[in-house]
Design an enzyme around this catalytic site. Structure first.
Site, mmCIF file in Angstrom:
data_model
loop_
_atom_site.group_PDB
_atom_site.id
_atom_site.type_symbol
_atom_site.label_atom_id
_atom_site.label_comp_id
_atom_site.label_asym_id
_atom_site.label_seq_id
_atom_site.Cartn_x
_atom_site.Cartn_y
_atom_site.Cartn_z
ATOM 1 N N ARG A 1 -19.429 9.086 -21.891
ATOM 2 C CA ARG A 1 -19.562 10.332 -22.633
ATOM 3 C C ARG A 1 -18.789 10.331 -23.951
ATOM 4 N NH1 ARG A 1 -18.814 15.180 -18.429
ATOM 5 N NH2 ARG A 1 -20.173 16.278 -19.891
ATOM 6 N N GLN B 1 -24.518 10.188 -26.984
ATOM 7 C CA GLN B 1 -24.576 11.636 -26.803
ATOM 8 C C GLN B 1 -25.985 12.133 -26.516
ATOM 9 O OE1 GLN B 1 -22.649 13.458 -30.168
ATOM 10 N NE2 GLN B 1 -20.608 12.771 -29.552
ATOM 11 N N ASP C 1 -26.595 11.952 -22.788
ATOM 12 C CA ASP C 1 -25.585 12.569 -21.928
ATOM 13 C C ASP C 1 -26.157 13.755 -21.145
ATOM 14 O OD1 ASP C 1 -23.338 13.519 -20.709
ATOM 15 O OD2 ASP C 1 -22.193 13.855 -22.549
ATOM 16 N N SER D 1 -23.681 16.581 -19.898
ATOM 17 C CA SER D 1 -23.347 17.607 -20.885
ATOM 18 C C SER D 1 -24.503 18.576 -21.095
ATOM 19 C CB SER D 1 -22.966 16.953 -22.219
ATOM 20 O OG SER D 1 -21.712 16.306 -22.120
ATOM 21 N N TYR E 1 3.043 7.582 -19.823
ATOM 22 C CA TYR E 1 2.208 8.072 -18.728
ATOM 23 C C TYR E 1 2.683 9.450 -18.271
ATOM 24 C CZ TYR E 1 0.405 3.325 -18.347
ATOM 25 O OH TYR E 1 -0.188 2.116 -18.617
#
Length: 387
Positions: free
Chosen positions: A121, A127, A130, A133, A228
């Site tokens: 994505r 796109q 996708d 989405s 992290y």
């Protein structure tokens, strides 16, 4: 190459993988399109309209016997999977992370499985492919309409001779594609909208659509060693949840959208939070499904009214309730992916290319996508020691 469009048989599924408007690009690429009889009925697209666009309408047996590639919305049922043959490809939202055993079965039978829910994505050129989405956009829009329908009052500020109605206070939890569409839709209906996400970078997006971003005073900087994130302590989580519960208590509408493919959705609305809401309030849990939902009291596919008169809606497949619009978007996604994988009128899989490597789950008799392969690996024996 012949491409077949299958009729969906899953309960409540009314979408179709391809619409007549999308046929032109496929036929221009040298593909013949077959459509199973009645495939478009749920989306109010008669067979005749597909035929006028250049497709050939065929019965079920002929579709599976003649097609080189089968286009679908949802993963095939066991009966549909049994119709697939060696060397054939199936393309759809196959949910490989939720059903890796089906992928293993397809691989063992020499079937190539290509899944749109594995599209990378963040890759800009992907796109147009996708589907997650595009369907989330539909879901976010429809979730607000469901909430408005279940809510016994007005969404907008309304001034009449009989008095003034206050606008509804609406909270959107999760500011992704679905959340942004929900914000926009709720604002267009006249609600006062707030939005919350654990990612501070979504603040600007929410505010650009007219929502007030909720910033928790108890938010913790969870940056750990090496860049992290560290895990929050139980006390930190409890403090954040208590503050979020106080925000939820003041809302008339809460729409939750936080989902992670293949994983249990995070609980954002606890039973305690529901207990603090006003009678007549409405929750729409877009994450509800077999792994749970964002609301602790959600029952997937059901509408629940609590003892304090809060309505909790947990629809499992919102895009299917808007089949025509959702199918139009999905058809563009699946067509774009298919054309990416076609060369000289034939399926050509280049595993050095990012989209192919991500979306092709099975090929050549094996599960080839790494994420699905890991789920199929045998668990390490208990009590073993690491070397």
């Amino acid at each position: 190459m012949k491409v077949g469009v299958a009729r969906e048989t899953a309960h409540g599924e009314r979408r179709v993988a391809l619409v007549p408007d999308a046929l032109g690009k496929l036929t221009a690429a040298g593909l013949d399109v077959l459509v199973e009889t009645g495939a478009g009925d749920g989306s109010q697209i008669p067979d005749a309209v597909f035929a006028e666009a250049g497709a050939t309408i065929v019965p079920t047996a002929e579709l599976y016997a003649q097609s080189d590639v089968i286009l679908r919305v949802q993963k095939p049922s066991p009966e549909e999977a049994a119709r697939l043959r060696e060397g054939q490809a199936v393309v759809g939202l196959l949910s490989p992370l939720l059903d890796p055993q089906l992928m293993q079965e397809l691989a063992g039978r020499g079937i190539t499985a290509i899944s749109l829910d594995a599209i990378p994505r963040m890759l800009s050129r992907a796109q147009t492919m996708d589907a997650l989405s595009s369907q989330a956009n539909v879901g976010g829009y429809k979730a607000v309409l469901l909430a408005a329908n279940a809510y016994g009052r007005y969404f907008p500020l309304l001034t009449t001779a009989a008095g003034t109605a206050k606008p509804a206070n609406c909270l959107i939890l999760g500011i992704g594609v679905a959340g942004l569409q929900a914000i926009g839709t709720a604002r267009r209906l006249g609600a006062v909208v707030k939005a919350y996400d654990v990612r501070p970078e979504t603040k600007e997006q929410a505010e650009s659509l007219g929502a007030q971003f909720v910033t928790l005073k108890t938010a913790i900087d969870a940056t750990g060693a090496g860049g992290y994130a560290r895990e929050l302590t139980a006390e930190e989580r409890a403090a954040q949840q208590a503050e979020l519960n106080a925000v939820i208590a003041g809302m008339d509408i809460v729409i939750t959208t936080a989902q992670v493919p293949g994983r249990k959705p995070p609980v954002l609305v606890t039973a305690e939070a529901v207990g603090g809401m006003k009678p007549g309030s409405v929750i729409v849990d877009m994450a509800a499904g077999p792994l749970g939902g964002n609301c602790e009291l959600s029952q997937a596919g059901e509408s629940v009214v609590t003892e304090n008169a809060v309505t909790i809606l947990a629809p499992e497949n919102l895009p299917a309730t808007m089949p025509a619009g959702a199918s139009q978007f999905y058809a563009r996604n699946i067509s774009a992916l298919l054309l990416q994988l076609v060369k000289d009128g034939q399926l050509h899989l280049d595993f050095e290319e990012e989209v192919t490597a991500a979306t092709v789950i099975t090929h050549g008799g094996a599960v080839v996508q790494e994420a699905t392969k890991k789920l199929l690996e045998p668990a390490a024996p208990a009590g073993g020691s690491a070397s």
